[in-house]
Design a protein around this motif. Structure first.
Motif, PDB file in Angstrom:
ATOM      1  N   PHE A   1     -15.261  -2.297  -3.371  1.00 53.21           N
ATOM      2  CA  PHE A   1     -14.568  -1.120  -2.895  1.00 53.21           C
ATOM      3  C   PHE A   1     -13.292  -1.723  -2.202  1.00 53.21           C
ATOM      4  N   SER A   2     -12.251  -0.821  -2.441  1.00 55.48           N
ATOM      5  CA  SER A   2     -10.967  -1.191  -1.964  1.00 55.48           C
ATOM      6  C   SER A   2     -10.848  -0.347  -0.629  1.00 55.48           C
ATOM      7  N   VAL A   3     -10.602  -1.007   0.557  1.00 50.12           N
ATOM      8  CA  VAL A   3     -10.382  -0.428   1.794  1.00 50.12           C
ATOM      9  C   VAL A   3      -8.918  -0.446   2.187  1.00 50.12           C
ATOM     10  N   ALA A   4      -8.218   0.492   2.128  1.00 48.56           N
ATOM     11  CA  ALA A   4      -6.886   0.283   2.163  1.00 48.56           C
ATOM     12  C   ALA A   4      -6.209   1.139   3.151  1.00 48.56           C
ATOM     13  N   GLY A   5      -5.083   0.707   3.970  1.00 44.40           N
ATOM     14  CA  GLY A   5      -4.241   1.753   4.864  1.00 44.40           C
ATOM     15  C   GLY A   5      -4.420   1.005   6.311  1.00 44.40           C
ATOM     16  N   PRO A   6      -3.599   1.654   7.041  1.00 47.80           N
ATOM     17  CA  PRO A   6      -3.388   1.120   8.415  1.00 47.80           C
ATOM     18  C   PRO A   6      -4.641   1.151   9.321  1.00 47.80           C
ATOM     19  N   ASN A   7      -5.550   1.953   8.909  1.00 46.93           N
ATOM     20  CA  ASN A   7      -6.926   1.864   9.636  1.00 46.93           C
ATOM     21  C   ASN A   7      -8.106   1.101   9.179  1.00 46.93           C
TER      22      ASN A   7
END
Length: 976
Positions: free
Chosen positions: A742-748
Motif C-alpha cells: 500500500f502507498s501511504v502518501a501525504g504530509p501526514n
C-alpha cells in the motif's frame, strides 16, 4: 426402415422432430439412423447448387447431412446428423434451403451450373474493380455459409483441462483397443480417446466374430477389465483434433451434447493432453466412385449401409443395389440379405468377382447413372456398351478405404502413396513420439489391426523403458480386400467428387486445363475438401482424376497437407467457457473486500480489478470523488493499494551483478537498506519498464515493475538468468501475489505509519528518502517498508503478507481518521503522478527512449547492460523530443491524450507534426486540465504556446509548454 437386431435399446422410445415433424427412435440411435428408420432420406441441400442430398456416411466424415439442432440461444448449426446421439425431445432442422427442404428456390442455381464452374468466383468478380466493395462482396457474404447463428450469447458452460500420460491411444477400434490393453496391463499411464460413445470403432459395424463370438462380447470383456485399471483413462465422445509440438494433443470431449441441457455439467471440455508416446489408430474412411448423378439421396457408401444395418438395425430402403470394385461390397450385400433386405444386384467393376450369397452379380460393369429427383429410384448399369436400368431405392458404393492419417500429417508430414493398398498411408515424418497402427500402417483387416495395435504399444513402451508383453488376441477375419482401382466412371455429365462443396470430375479436369495443376491450387480453385469436410471422402478420388490428366501416377501428383482441426471445433470450447465476467481470470487485490464495502467503483487493469475511485454520499460525478482523493493526498494522507505492481525477489551471490546488467543505471553500488529507481531497456535500446530496486540484504534484492509489464519483465529476467548468464549465482521468484503493498502518501504519512509500525524510527534522519527496511507492524506482523514516492509527496509503500492486506488497509484508514486518511483509487493515482511528471505506461509505450523521458543520463557509459549500446544509435540519439508539461491557455478547455502537437499557425500535417500528448487529466491542484507529452526541442520551449490537434473529435486547443513537474518541482515535499 427398421430391421431386427442391432445395438439399440428397443425397450425405450425417444421422440424427436425434424423440420417440425415428430418421429420416434431408440436409445443408441443417431439422428441419421433414426431418420432412415422413419424412411427419411432427404436431409439437406448442397452448398453451391442446392441439390437434394441425403446421408452418405455413418460417422464424422459425413459431408451432406448437416443440420441445425435445438432452438434459441442453444441453436447449433452445421452438425452432422451421423454423430448426433438421439435424445428425447431433440429438435433438428435442415439448413441451406428456402422456403423448405423439399422445395428449395435456390435450386435454380443448378440450371446455371455451366456458368458456376471451378474458379467461378476468381474469374467473375475481378472486374469491374469498382464493383467489388459495393456489389460483389455484400452479395457473396449474404450467400455464404450453411447454417445460421442464433446471435444470442451461449448460455452453456465449457471447461478446459490438462492431462498427462505415458501413452495416448487415439481411436478405440481393433488396433486402439489392443494397444490400450497392452499398455494398461504393463502399468503405464494410458489415455484411450474415441469420438464415439461406445468402444469398438468399426467392430460395432461388422457382423464377423472374434474367437467365434460376437465382437461386442469381446469388447464388453475388455471394458470390464478396463474399469478395474486405475492407470487407464477412457475419454468417450472425445475427438483428438490436433497434434502439436512436444507431444501435445488437443481434444474435445462432448460431455453433455447428448442431453437436452447440460445441467450442472459443462457442455464440452477442451483437453490439452501431453503424451510421452502416442499410438494413432484412427481407422479408415471409405471412398466412393463418382458416376453421373451419384449424389441423389439414397446413394451411400457401402460400409455405411453395412454399419446402419448391423449397429443401428436400419436400411434406407427395402431394395438395395451395390456398386463395388472390391470384396467389401459383397460383404455389405451378405449382411443386408441376412437382415431381410432385398439386393437388386451387385455391380462389380472386376471381371471375375464371385457372389458371397444368393444375389445377382453383374461383373465387369459400372453404374453409369441414376434417376430420382428427391430420392433414388433406379440406377443405370453399363456393361460392354449395353445399359440396363435397375429399380432400387438405395445404392451402396464401395471404392476402397482411405486411412485416417490426418493427425499424422499435422506437423507437415506428407502421406505416402502405397501402390499395393491403392491409398495414402501415414507419412514417414511423423510427429514426435507418434506410432501408427491399423489402417494407417497398411494393416486394415481385423486380425492385422489387432496385432498392429499391440505391437505399436510394445514399441512405445520399450522406448519408455516399461516392460510389457503382448496379450493374447482373439482370432479374427484376415481376408484381403482384392481391390481393382476404379476412380470414376467416365462420361460427359456431372459426376460428384466433393458432395459438400459441389465439386465434380469436370471441375477437376477444368482446373487442370486452366493450369491449376498443383494439388494446393486445385484445392483452392475448385474448393475441393475445404470447410468442415476437409476432404475426408473426396481428396483421393480428386487426386486420381488429376493424375489421369497429367499422365503421372498418384504418388507423383501428391496430396495436400492436413491441418487441425480434424473435425470442426466450436469457438466456445476453444475459449474454455471464458465469456462475460469469466472471459479471463480476474485477480483481486488484497484490499478488495474493504474497497467493495466502502463504495469503490472497480476498473479492469490487465487481469486485476482495481478500485478506480471511492464514492461518498453526495458525490454525483466521478470527478468529485477523484478530486477529493487527490486533494486529500496533497493535504492530509492518502492510502492506495499498489499490490498489482510486479514484485520479484532476487537473491544470490551474483544478484548485484545480474541486476547491473539488466538495468541501464548502476545497481551494484546500491547500499543495503536503500532503494534506487531503475530503468530497463529493450534489446533495441527503447525504454521498456521502470520501477524500483530495493536492497534488503547483502545478497537480497526486491525489484518492482509496472503492473502491465509484471509478467513480461519476470519472463525476461528468467531468460537472462537461464540463457544469457547461466554462470551467475542468482535465483528469482515472483512475489507479486505474496505481498500486499500500500502507498501511504501525504504530509501526514509519517504520523500515520508511526501508529502501526513496531518500535521503528521513521524520522527523516533515521529513515531518509529512498530507504527500505524489514520490520513488523501491529504488534508483530512481518512487514517491509520502502520510502518511495509516486505522487511527489512524503510517501511510503508498506508491504505485508497478502493474507493480512485487507486488515492492514482497514487499520490504516481507521487509525488515520484524525489525520484525514483517505483511500484513493487508480484515477487519483494517475492524477498525482501526472502532476508530478512521473512516466508510466502511456509514456513507456515501446516507442520512447531514455533520452525522451529525460533519463538519458541514467544510461551508464561505465558498464554494459541490455540495450545500452543500441540506445546510442545515431537515429535515437538525434531525436530531440522530450517529455514536457502542457497546460491550456484557456483553463476551461480540455487536454486530450493522443492529440498531436503543432507549432501555432503551422499547417497540421505529418511533415509538421512535432509530438503527441501521452497522458492527460484534470488537476484540482492547478485548477484546469493538464497533460504530459513528447515535444520536439521541448526542453528549450517552456512558455511557448503550441496547438494540440484532435481530429477525431474535431478539436484544436492552444496549450502552453511548462515543466513536467506541476507540483513541487524541487522535490522538497518527498524529502521532508
Amino acid at each position: 426402415m427398421r430391421l431386427s437386431g442391432g445395438l439399440i435399446d428397443r425397450s425405450r422410445t425417444l421422440r424427436f422432430s425434424f423440420d417440425g415433424k415428430t418421429y420416434a427412435g431408440h436409445p443408441g440411435d443417431t439422428l441419421a439412423s433414426a431418420l432412415l428408420a422413419n424412411d427419411v432420406r432427404l436431409m439437406g441441400r448442397s452448398f453451391k447448387y442446392h441439390r437434394p442430398r441425403g446421408v452418405i456416411a455413418a460417422g464424422s466424415e459425413e459431408p451432406n447431412a448437416l443440420v441445425e439442432l435445438r432452438d434459441g440461444a442453444r441453436r447449433e448449426p452445421n452438425t452432422r446428423a451421423t454423430t448426433v446421439e438421439l435424445f428425447d425431445g431433440l429438435q433438428a432442422r435442415s439448413q441451406n434451403r428456402w422456403p423448405s427442404l423439399r422445395f428449395d428456390a435456390m435450386a435454380v442455381n443448378d440450371l446455371f451450373a455451366n456458368f458456376l464452374t471451378a474458379g467461378f468466383y476468381y474469374k467473375t468478380f475481378m472486374w469491374p474493380r469498382a464493383f467489388w466493395e459495393k456489389l460483389y462482396e455484400p452479395a457473396i457474404r449474404r450467400a455464404a455459409g450453411l447454417g445460421s447463428l442464433s446471435m444470442q450469447g451461449d448460455p452453456d458452460a465449457y471447461d478446459k483441462g490438462f492431462l498427462h500420460c505415458d501413452l495416448l491411444v487415439v481411436g478405440a477400434g481393433a488396433a486402439g483397443l489392443a494397444a490400450a490393453l497392452t499398455a494398461a496391463r504393463a502399468g503405464a499411464r494410458v489415455i484411450l480417446a474415441d469420438e464415439d460413445h461406445r468402444l469398438g470403432g468399426r467392430l460395432l459395424a461388422e457382423s464377423h466374430s472374434l474367437d467365434d463370438r460376437p465382437a461386442t462380447e469381446w469388447i464388453a470383456s475388455l471394458e470390464a477389465e478396463f474399469a478395474s485399471l486405475s492407470n487407464l483413462r477412457i475419454l468417450r465422445r472425445t475427438t483428438v483434433f490436433g497434434a502439436f509440438d512436444h507431444g501435445i494433443y488437443g481434444a474435445v470431449e462432448r460431455v453433455s451434447d447428448h442431453k437436452p441441457e447440460p445441467g450442472i455439467q459443462p457442455r464440452q471440455t477442451l483437453w490439452r493432453i501431453t503424451a510421452k508416446r502416442t499410438v494413432l489408430a484412427g481407422g479408415a474412411t471409405e471412398r466412393h466412385i463418382p458416376f453421373r448423378d451419384n449424389d441423389r439421396p439414397g446413394i451411400m457408401l457401402g460400409g455405411a449401409l453395412r454399419a446402419y444395418a448391423n449397429r443401428w438395425a436400419v436400411s434406407p430402403a427395402k431394395r438395395v443395389a451395390i456398386f463395388t470394385n472390391n470384396d467389401d461390397g459383397h460383404r455389405t450385400a451378405f449382411d443386408l440379405i441376412s437382415r431381410g433386405v432385398e439386393i437388386a444386384a451387385v455391380v462389380d467393376s472386376r471381371p471375375n468377382a464371385q457372389a458371397k450369397g444368393t444375389y445377382r452379380v453383374i461383373n465387369d460393369a459400372v453404374v453409369s447413372g441414376s434417376k430420382g429427383r428427391l430420392g433414388l429410384q433406379s440406377v443405370a448399369v453399363t456393361r460392354g456398351g449395353q445399359t440396363e436400368w435397375i429399380a432400387c431405392s438405395a445404392l451402396g458404393v464401395s471404392g476402397g478405404w482411405n486411412p485416417n492419417v490426418h493427425l499424422a500429417s499435422h506437423q507437415r508430414g506428407r502421406p505416402v502413396w502405397d501402390e499395393a493398398q491403392q491409398t495414402f498411408l501415414a507419412p514417414a515424418d511423423l510427429p514426435g513420439g507418434m506410432i501408427v497402427a491399423g489402417a494407417a500402417a497398411a494393416q486394415g483387416t481385423t486380425h492385422a489391426a489387432l496385432a498392429s495395435g499391440a505391437d505399436a504399444a510394445l514399441r512405445a513402451l520399450n522406448d519408455l523403458g516399461i516392460a510389457a508383453s503382448r496379450p493374447a488376441l482373439p482370432a479374427a477375419e484376415d481376408a484381403p480386400l482384392n481391390l481393382r482401382p476404379l476412380w470414376h466412371v467416365p462420361g460427359k455429365h456431372r459426376a460428384w467428387i466433393d458432395f459438400q462443396n459441389d465439386v465434380t470430375v469436370k471441375d477437376v479436369k477444368l482446373s487442370h486445363q486452366e493450369n491449376m495443376r498443383a494439388v494446393e491450387h486445385l484445392k483452392r480453385w475448385t474448393t475441393l475438401g475445404m470447410a468442415t469436410d476437409q476432404g475426408k471422402t473426396a481428396n483421393v478420388s480428386a487426386l486420381a482424376v488429376m493424375a489421369e490428366m497429367t499422365g503421372k501416377g498418384i504418388a507423383e501428383t501428391g496430396t495436400t497437407i492436413f491441418r487441425p482441426p480434424y473435425t470442426p471445433v466450436s469457438i466456445s470450447v476453444l475459449g474454455g467457457g471464458n465469456t462475460g465476467e469469466h472471459f479471463r481470470p480476474r485477480r483481486l487485490t488484497p484490499s478488495h473486500p474493504w474497497a467493495a464495502a466502502h463504495g469503490a467503483v472497480f476498473v479492469e487493469v490487465g487481469q486485476w480489478m482495481r478500485a478506480q475511485y471511492f464514492v461518498r454520499p453526495g458525490e454525483t460525478h466521478w470527478r468529485q470523488s477523484v478530486d477529493r482523493e487527490v486533494l486529500a493526498a496533497r493535504k492530509g494522507v492518502g492510502i492506495c493499494d499498489v499490490t498489482t505492481l510486479g514484485k520479484v525477489d532476487v537473491q544470490g551471490a551474483d544478484a548485484a551483478e545480474f541486476l547491473d546488467r539488466l538495468y541501464c543505471n548502476a545497481m551494484k553500488s546500491l547500499k543495503t537498506g536503500m532503494v534506487r529507481y531503475g530503468l530497463m531497456l529493450r534489446e533495441d535500446g527503447q525504454a521498456w519498464d521502470d520501477g524500483t530496486c530495493a536492497r534488503l540484504g547483502e545478497t537480497h534484492y526486491v525489484v518492482t515493475t509496472t503492473t502491465a509489464n509484471a509478467g513480461t519483465v519476470y519472463r525476461h529476467m528468467e531468460f537472462a538468468r537461464q540463457c544469457l548468464w547461466p554462470e551467475l549465482d542468482v535465483q528469482l521468484i515472483s512475489t507479486t501475489d505474496a505481498w500486499a503493498q500500500f502507498s501511504v502518501a501525504g504530509p501526514n504519512a509519517r504520523k500515520l505509519l508511526e501508529r502501526v509500525v513496531d518500535g521503528f524510527d521513521l524520522s527523516n534522519e533515521a529513515f531518509p528518502f529512498m530507504a527500505c527496511a524489514n520490520l513488523s507492524v501491529c504488534g508483530g506482523a512481518r512487514a517491509r517498508l520502502f520510502r518511495i514516492s509516486f505522487s511527489g509527496e512524503l510517501a511510503y509503500e508498506i508491504a505485508v503478507p497478502a493474507r493480512y492486506g485487507n486488515a492492514l488497509f482497514a487499520r490504516l484508514v481507521e487509525l488515520g481518521q484524525d489525520l484525514g486518511a483517505t483511500p484513493y483509487g487508480t484515477e487519483a493515482l494517475g492524477v498525482l503522478r501526472i502532476e508530478k511528471g512521473h512516466a508510466a505506461g502511456n509514456e513507456l509505450n515501446g516507442q520512447t527512449t531514455a533520452q525522451m523521458l529525460g533519463m538519458g543520463r541514467m544510461v551508464s557509459t561505465k558498464k554494459d547492460s541490455v540495450g545500452a549500446v543500441m540506445s546510442r544509435r545515431e537515429g535515437l540519439a538525434a531525436d530531440t523530443r522530450v517529455l514536457v508539461g502542457l497546460q491550456p491557455v484557456d483553463p476551461s478547455e480540455p487536454v486530450v491524450a493522443g492529440s498531436h502537437l503543432f507549432a501555432e499557425g503551422a499547417t497540421q500535417e505529418t511533415a509538421t507534426d512535432q509530438g503527441w500528448i501521452t497522458s492527460a487529466c484534470f488537476s484540482p491542484h492547478i485548477g484546469s486540465s493538464i497533460g504530459l507529452g513528447f515535444l520536439a526541442d521541448g526542453a528549450a520551449r517552456r512558455g511557448e504556446v503550441i496547438v494540440a490537434a484532435n481530429p477525431i473529435q474535431n478539436q484544436s486547443v492552444r496549450l502552453r509548454v511548462v515543466s513536467a513537474h506541476f507540483v513541487d518541482p524541487e522535490g522538497e515535499r518527498l524529502r521532508a
